[in-house]
Write an enzyme that holds these catalytic residues in place. Structure first.
Site, short mmCIF file in Angstrom:
data_model
loop_
_atom_site.label_atom_id
_atom_site.label_comp_id
_atom_site.label_asym_id
_atom_site.label_seq_id
_atom_site.Cartn_x
_atom_site.Cartn_y
_atom_site.Cartn_z
N ARG A 1 13.85 -51.86 8.70
CA ARG A 1 14.71 -52.03 7.53
C ARG A 1 14.25 -53.20 6.67
NH1 ARG A 1 21.11 -52.54 8.43
NH2 ARG A 1 20.49 -54.55 9.28
N LYS B 1 19.09 -55.22 2.48
CA LYS B 1 19.77 -56.47 2.83
C LYS B 1 19.17 -57.64 2.06
CE LYS B 1 21.54 -57.57 6.81
NZ LYS B 1 23.01 -57.46 6.60
N GLU C 1 32.01 -49.52 1.08
CA GLU C 1 31.96 -50.31 2.31
C GLU C 1 32.75 -51.59 2.14
OE1 GLU C 1 28.13 -52.71 2.99
OE2 GLU C 1 27.39 -50.97 1.90
#
Length: 411
Positions: free
Chosen positions: A155, A257, A293
């Protein structure tokens, strides 16, 4: 960050057979600690650097040295019963820099502490940076289980590509994480008392004035013992639905992220906490009706024993815990759907819970939307939420068979 040589002992490494430790200063007498179980480490020497004006040994470093020299991975003398989710400085961190052509060279362990950055560093001026988060748990025999680290490495590489950054290889990422855990092993909480939270960072550390990729990058790994993310532990949390601000937009960076995703949620999060809520639930920025979210975690609803979670449309982070819960639920026989979920549908659910590395699985007991307050489970953890939490954490902690092959064991 400029580093200058300093004599430090060598420590076990996960990547090579045991080597000969270099000479070390005579350790000071250490206070009484709580031993787990004496077990000889089967790793080789990790060189620890003590260079740089700010890289000085912490008050725990001598204790750490003594523990490794004797082969007894003792626990820090710490009140584990009070452990929450806040920073607890540990002994060492890992640093690896890229060369001018974007190739990362061999990293090293240094004492935990500040790092130097040029005021013109790309991460400070233009937010060119990524973070990851993963957990490790201590088993009864003293070994440590690391949960799905390869997924974090992959990721980070995806996020780095989006931000035009070079990234460590999967092997380099794993090596840095493993070395940092082993160097701070005495900070891994006792079984059942918490876990070791691992924070890898990739930042544009090179100086640059115009908007452009950084000329140099730094990969950092530090660790911290943690307990539950929310103060109540595994107890229902309360969410305030945000109607003014949005976490991400189509075509943006909501699905990686990047560090910039998190500063923007602080205002809405503070407002929610001031009203007595635990966190914020975000809706989509286009229609303003589909659930996306929470500030730092994904969301799942249960209706008639069917699990539904928002479809990954590019504005939602593809959480590793989210994916793990989906796979665990499917193995337990649950039907799982990834689709658009309207806020009205969420409010009509039987159960709602959040998933994430930090929160693990947190049941939702209340959601407020447009002045309407909806409660779930009469203040208790839902049956499905409890079942999935128990199944996932049993794998993470080594209490159940890891048929998925998710854990990496460090001895």
């Amino acid at each position: 960050m400029e580093l200058r040589p300093r004599s430090f002992p060598s420590f076990p490494s996960p990547d090579h057979p045991r080597g000969t430790a270099t000479s070390s200063p005579t350790p000071h007498p250490r206070p009484a600690s709580r031993p787990i179980r004496k077990k000889q480490l089967t790793c080789s020497a990790i060189a620890v650097s003590g260079r740089g004006p700010t890289a000085r040994r912490s008050r725990w470093s001598t204790l750490m040295t003594a523990a490794y020299n004797t082969g007894t991975p003792d626990l820090v003398d710490f009140n584990w019963e009070t452990l929450g989710f806040q920073l607890v400085p540990t002994d060492f961190m890992y640093i690896m820099k890229s060369s001018s052509d974007g190739v990362f060279t061999k990293g090293e362990l240094v004492p935990y502490g500040p790092i130097e950055l040029n005021p013109a560093a790309a991460v400070l001026n233009y937010g060119q940076g990524l973070l990851e988060g993963l957990r490790a748990h201590r088993q009864h025999d003293g070994s440590v289980l690391l949960f799905r680290p390869e997924e974090n490495a992959l990721r980070m590489r995806i996020g780095a590509d989006r931000l035009c950054m070079p990234a460590p290889s999967v092997e380099q990422f794993l090596s840095g994480v493993k070395q940092t855990i082993l160097a701070n092993k005495r900070w891994v909480p006792p079984t059942g008392k918490g876990s070791l939270y691992i924070r890898p960072l990739l930042i544009g550390s090179g100086a640059i004035l115009g908007v452009a990729p950084s000329p140099q990058y730094t990969f950092v790994v530090f660790v911290c013992p943690v307990g539950h993310y929310f103060k109540g532990g595994l107890s229902p949390i309360s969410l305030l639905t945000e109607e003014e601000y949005h976490r991400a937009a189509p075509g943006g960076t909501g699905d990686i992220k990047t560090i910039g995703n998190y500063a923007s949620v602080c205002s809405a999060q503070k407002r929610a906490k001031d009203k007595g809520h635990s966190d914020v639930l975000y809706l989509d920025p286009v229609h303003k009706k589909f659930v996306e979210e929470v500030s730092s975690c994904n969301i799942v609803m249960v209706k008639d024993n069917v699990l539904s979670t928002p479809l990954l449309t590019g504005t939602i982070l593809p959480g590793i815990t989210r994916r793990s819960i989906i796979e665990v639920a499917q193995n337990l026989g649950f039907q799982v759907e990834e689709r658009l979920i309207a806020i009205d549908e969420l409010l009509d659910a039987d159960e709602v819970f959040c998933t994430g590395t930090a929160v693990v699985l947190s049941p939702v007991g209340c959601i407020e939307y447009q002045g309407r307050r909806v409660e779930y489970g009469n203040g208790k953890v839902g049956v499905v939420s409890q079942q999935l939490y128990s199944a996932l954490t049993a794998i993470q902690k080594g209490f159940a068979e890891d048929s998925m092959g998710w854990n990496v064991q460090l001895n």
